[in-house]
Scaffold this active site. Structure first.
Site: not given
Ligand SMILES: Cc1cc2nc3c(=O)[nH]c(=O)nc-3n(C[C@H](O)[C@H](O)[C@H](O)COP(=O)(O)O)c2cc1C
Length: 400
Positions: A125, A280, A337
């Site tokens: 993230a 995501h 995340g």
């Molecule tokens: C603030 C934030 C930034 C994120 N940035 C990325 C990223 O740069 N690349 C990516 O593959 N996923 C990104 N994600 C998705 C996370 O890898 C993940 O799939 C997701 O947060 C999981 O869901 P949850 O927040 O409900 O646990 C991001 C999520 C959040 C909350």
């Protein structure tokens, strides 16, 4: 009489509207109000008793722009809601009087052959500095190192790949700390090749290739504060790019964002060692399925996938019992995340506590569910009937 009918009608419709919540009531707010805590200030870390508590605490601590970037999801946020609510549709079928006294010893696992203390990891993230401007993702590195869990670093982390590598622990169960590096593949592939080269140079053990962000996504909550997507450029995303990537690196490439059985099967044909099912955190496409639904779709249509490759998963996981449900379907390890981004408002101590809370819940709930071995959970521990109507099943429909 008429007004009575009218009132009862109003009452019934009020009951029919389900509140759209961020986190369930864990009793935190009631508790805090009985202490010296002032609304709008950060509660004490000791009062964080559940993963959802960190969401509440982050709302108190972060300004609206920063909180919105972490919290945002796509469009009407129906998938965000579904990610959190779907778990309650799948109940446990607990077999009692099984000997669960050794279940704690079965928490440890392997991911792509590396040893970890639990089947959980910090999902990639961006912008960790919103929560901790100084240390940002260094806290994720250090907490994962000391807890012997996996960290998957984001390409758009606030700290560079090199800064993160510099704080690797040398004393983990794998010797030097194992991390995976997430990348986006942009239309300009030289950026992608550079990211892979840097990850290789700094010793990452796998590339997590995000495949579910082909363009800017619709995120109203964040747009309000002009907080754009981490990956706003239209990306280069085809299996052809996977082939090119494979020719450039020996590291395993894990496609992140697999959401159908078809794509899981193509990934296997392509020779991946692991896939990563995710929507995501519902940040890309509203009405995309939760990981529980995706895992069930694969389980129903091609259960061999879970044997042929390792399956990682994330999106909406907040409790130990959520983790157990995915593991029972065959998932190898589960990421979170937002919870870790929120926990990072407390720095290293917060991230460490979030990992520890999850480990405790996984082991405790496993015992409660009659599970003897967390690495071998029989799928019969779940009542999956409610998902039959919602997931795609090849045999029965043929057309949809
Ligand atoms: C603030 C934030 C930034 C994120 N940035 C990325 C990223 O740069 N690349 C990516 O593959 N996923 C990104 N994600 C998705 C996370 O890898 C993940 O799939 C997701 O947060 C999981 O869901 P949850 O927040 O409900 O646990 C991001 C999520 C959040 C909350």
């Amino acid at each position: 009489m008429l007004s009575l009918i009218y009132l009862s009608g109003l009452f019934a419709s009020a009951l029919a509207v389900e509140p759209f919540w961020n986190e369930p009531d864990t009793g935190l707010e009631t508790y805090l109000q009985s202490t010296n805590w002032t609304e709008g200030t950060q509660p004490l870390l000791k009062d964080m008793r559940a993963i959802p508590d960190f969401d509440y605490a982050a709302r108190q601590f972060l300004d609206d722009q920063k909180y919105s970037f972490y919290r945002t999801a796509s469009a009407g946020e129906w998938s965000y809601r579904n990610n959190l609510e779907i778990w309650s549709k799948v109940h446990f079928r607990t077999r009692h009087l099984t000997d669960v006294t050794k279940v704690n010893e079965t928490l440890a696992t392997t991911i792509l052959g590396y040893n970890f203390s639990a089947p959980i990891f910090i999902a990639p993230a961006a912008r960790g500095a919103y929560a901790d401007p100084d240390r940002a993702e260094l806290n994720f590195m250090e907490a994962s190192g000391s807890e012997n869990t996996l960290y998957t670093a984001a390409l758009y982390a606030s700290k560079t790949i090199e800064e993160l590598a510099a704080v690797k622990s040398n004393k983990t169960w794998n010797g030097p700390q194992v991390i995976f590096q997430q990348i986006y593949s942009n239309a300009n592939l030289s950026v992608t090749w550079d990211a892979i080269a840097r990850a290789e140079r700094t010793g990452a053990k796998a590339i997590v290739w995000t495949i579910d962000a082909p363009a800017t996504s619709v995120r109203h909550r964040a747009a309000r504060y002009d907080t754009t997507n981490a990956n706003a450029v239209t990306s280069g995303l085809t299996w052809d790019i996977y082939d090119q990537m494979k020719n450039r690196t020996k590291l395993p490439i894990i496609p992140k964002g697999i959401s159908t059985v078809e794509d899981a099967l193509i990934a296997i044909e392509k020779g991946v060692k692991a896939i990563y099912i995710s929507n995501h955190g519902a940040r890309q496409l509203d009405h995309s399925p939760s990981p529980l639904e995706i895992a069930y779709e694969i389980h129903r249509n091609a259960p061999e996938v879970f044997k042929k490759v390792e399956v990682l998963a994330d999106s909406g996981v907040r409790y130990g019992s959520d983790v157990l449900k995915l593991l029972a379907l065959g998932v190898k390890a589960v990421g979170l995340g937002r919870p870790f981004m929120y926990a990072n408002c407390y720095g290293l101590g917060g991230v460490t506590k979030a990992i520890q809370l999850l480990k405790t819940e996984i082991a405790a709930d496993a015992a409660q569910a009659g599970i003897q071995d967390i690495q071998n959970i029989p799928v019969s521990v779940l009542n999956l009937r409610a998902l039959e109507q919602t997931v795609y099943i090849r045999e029965s429909s043929g057309t949809n």
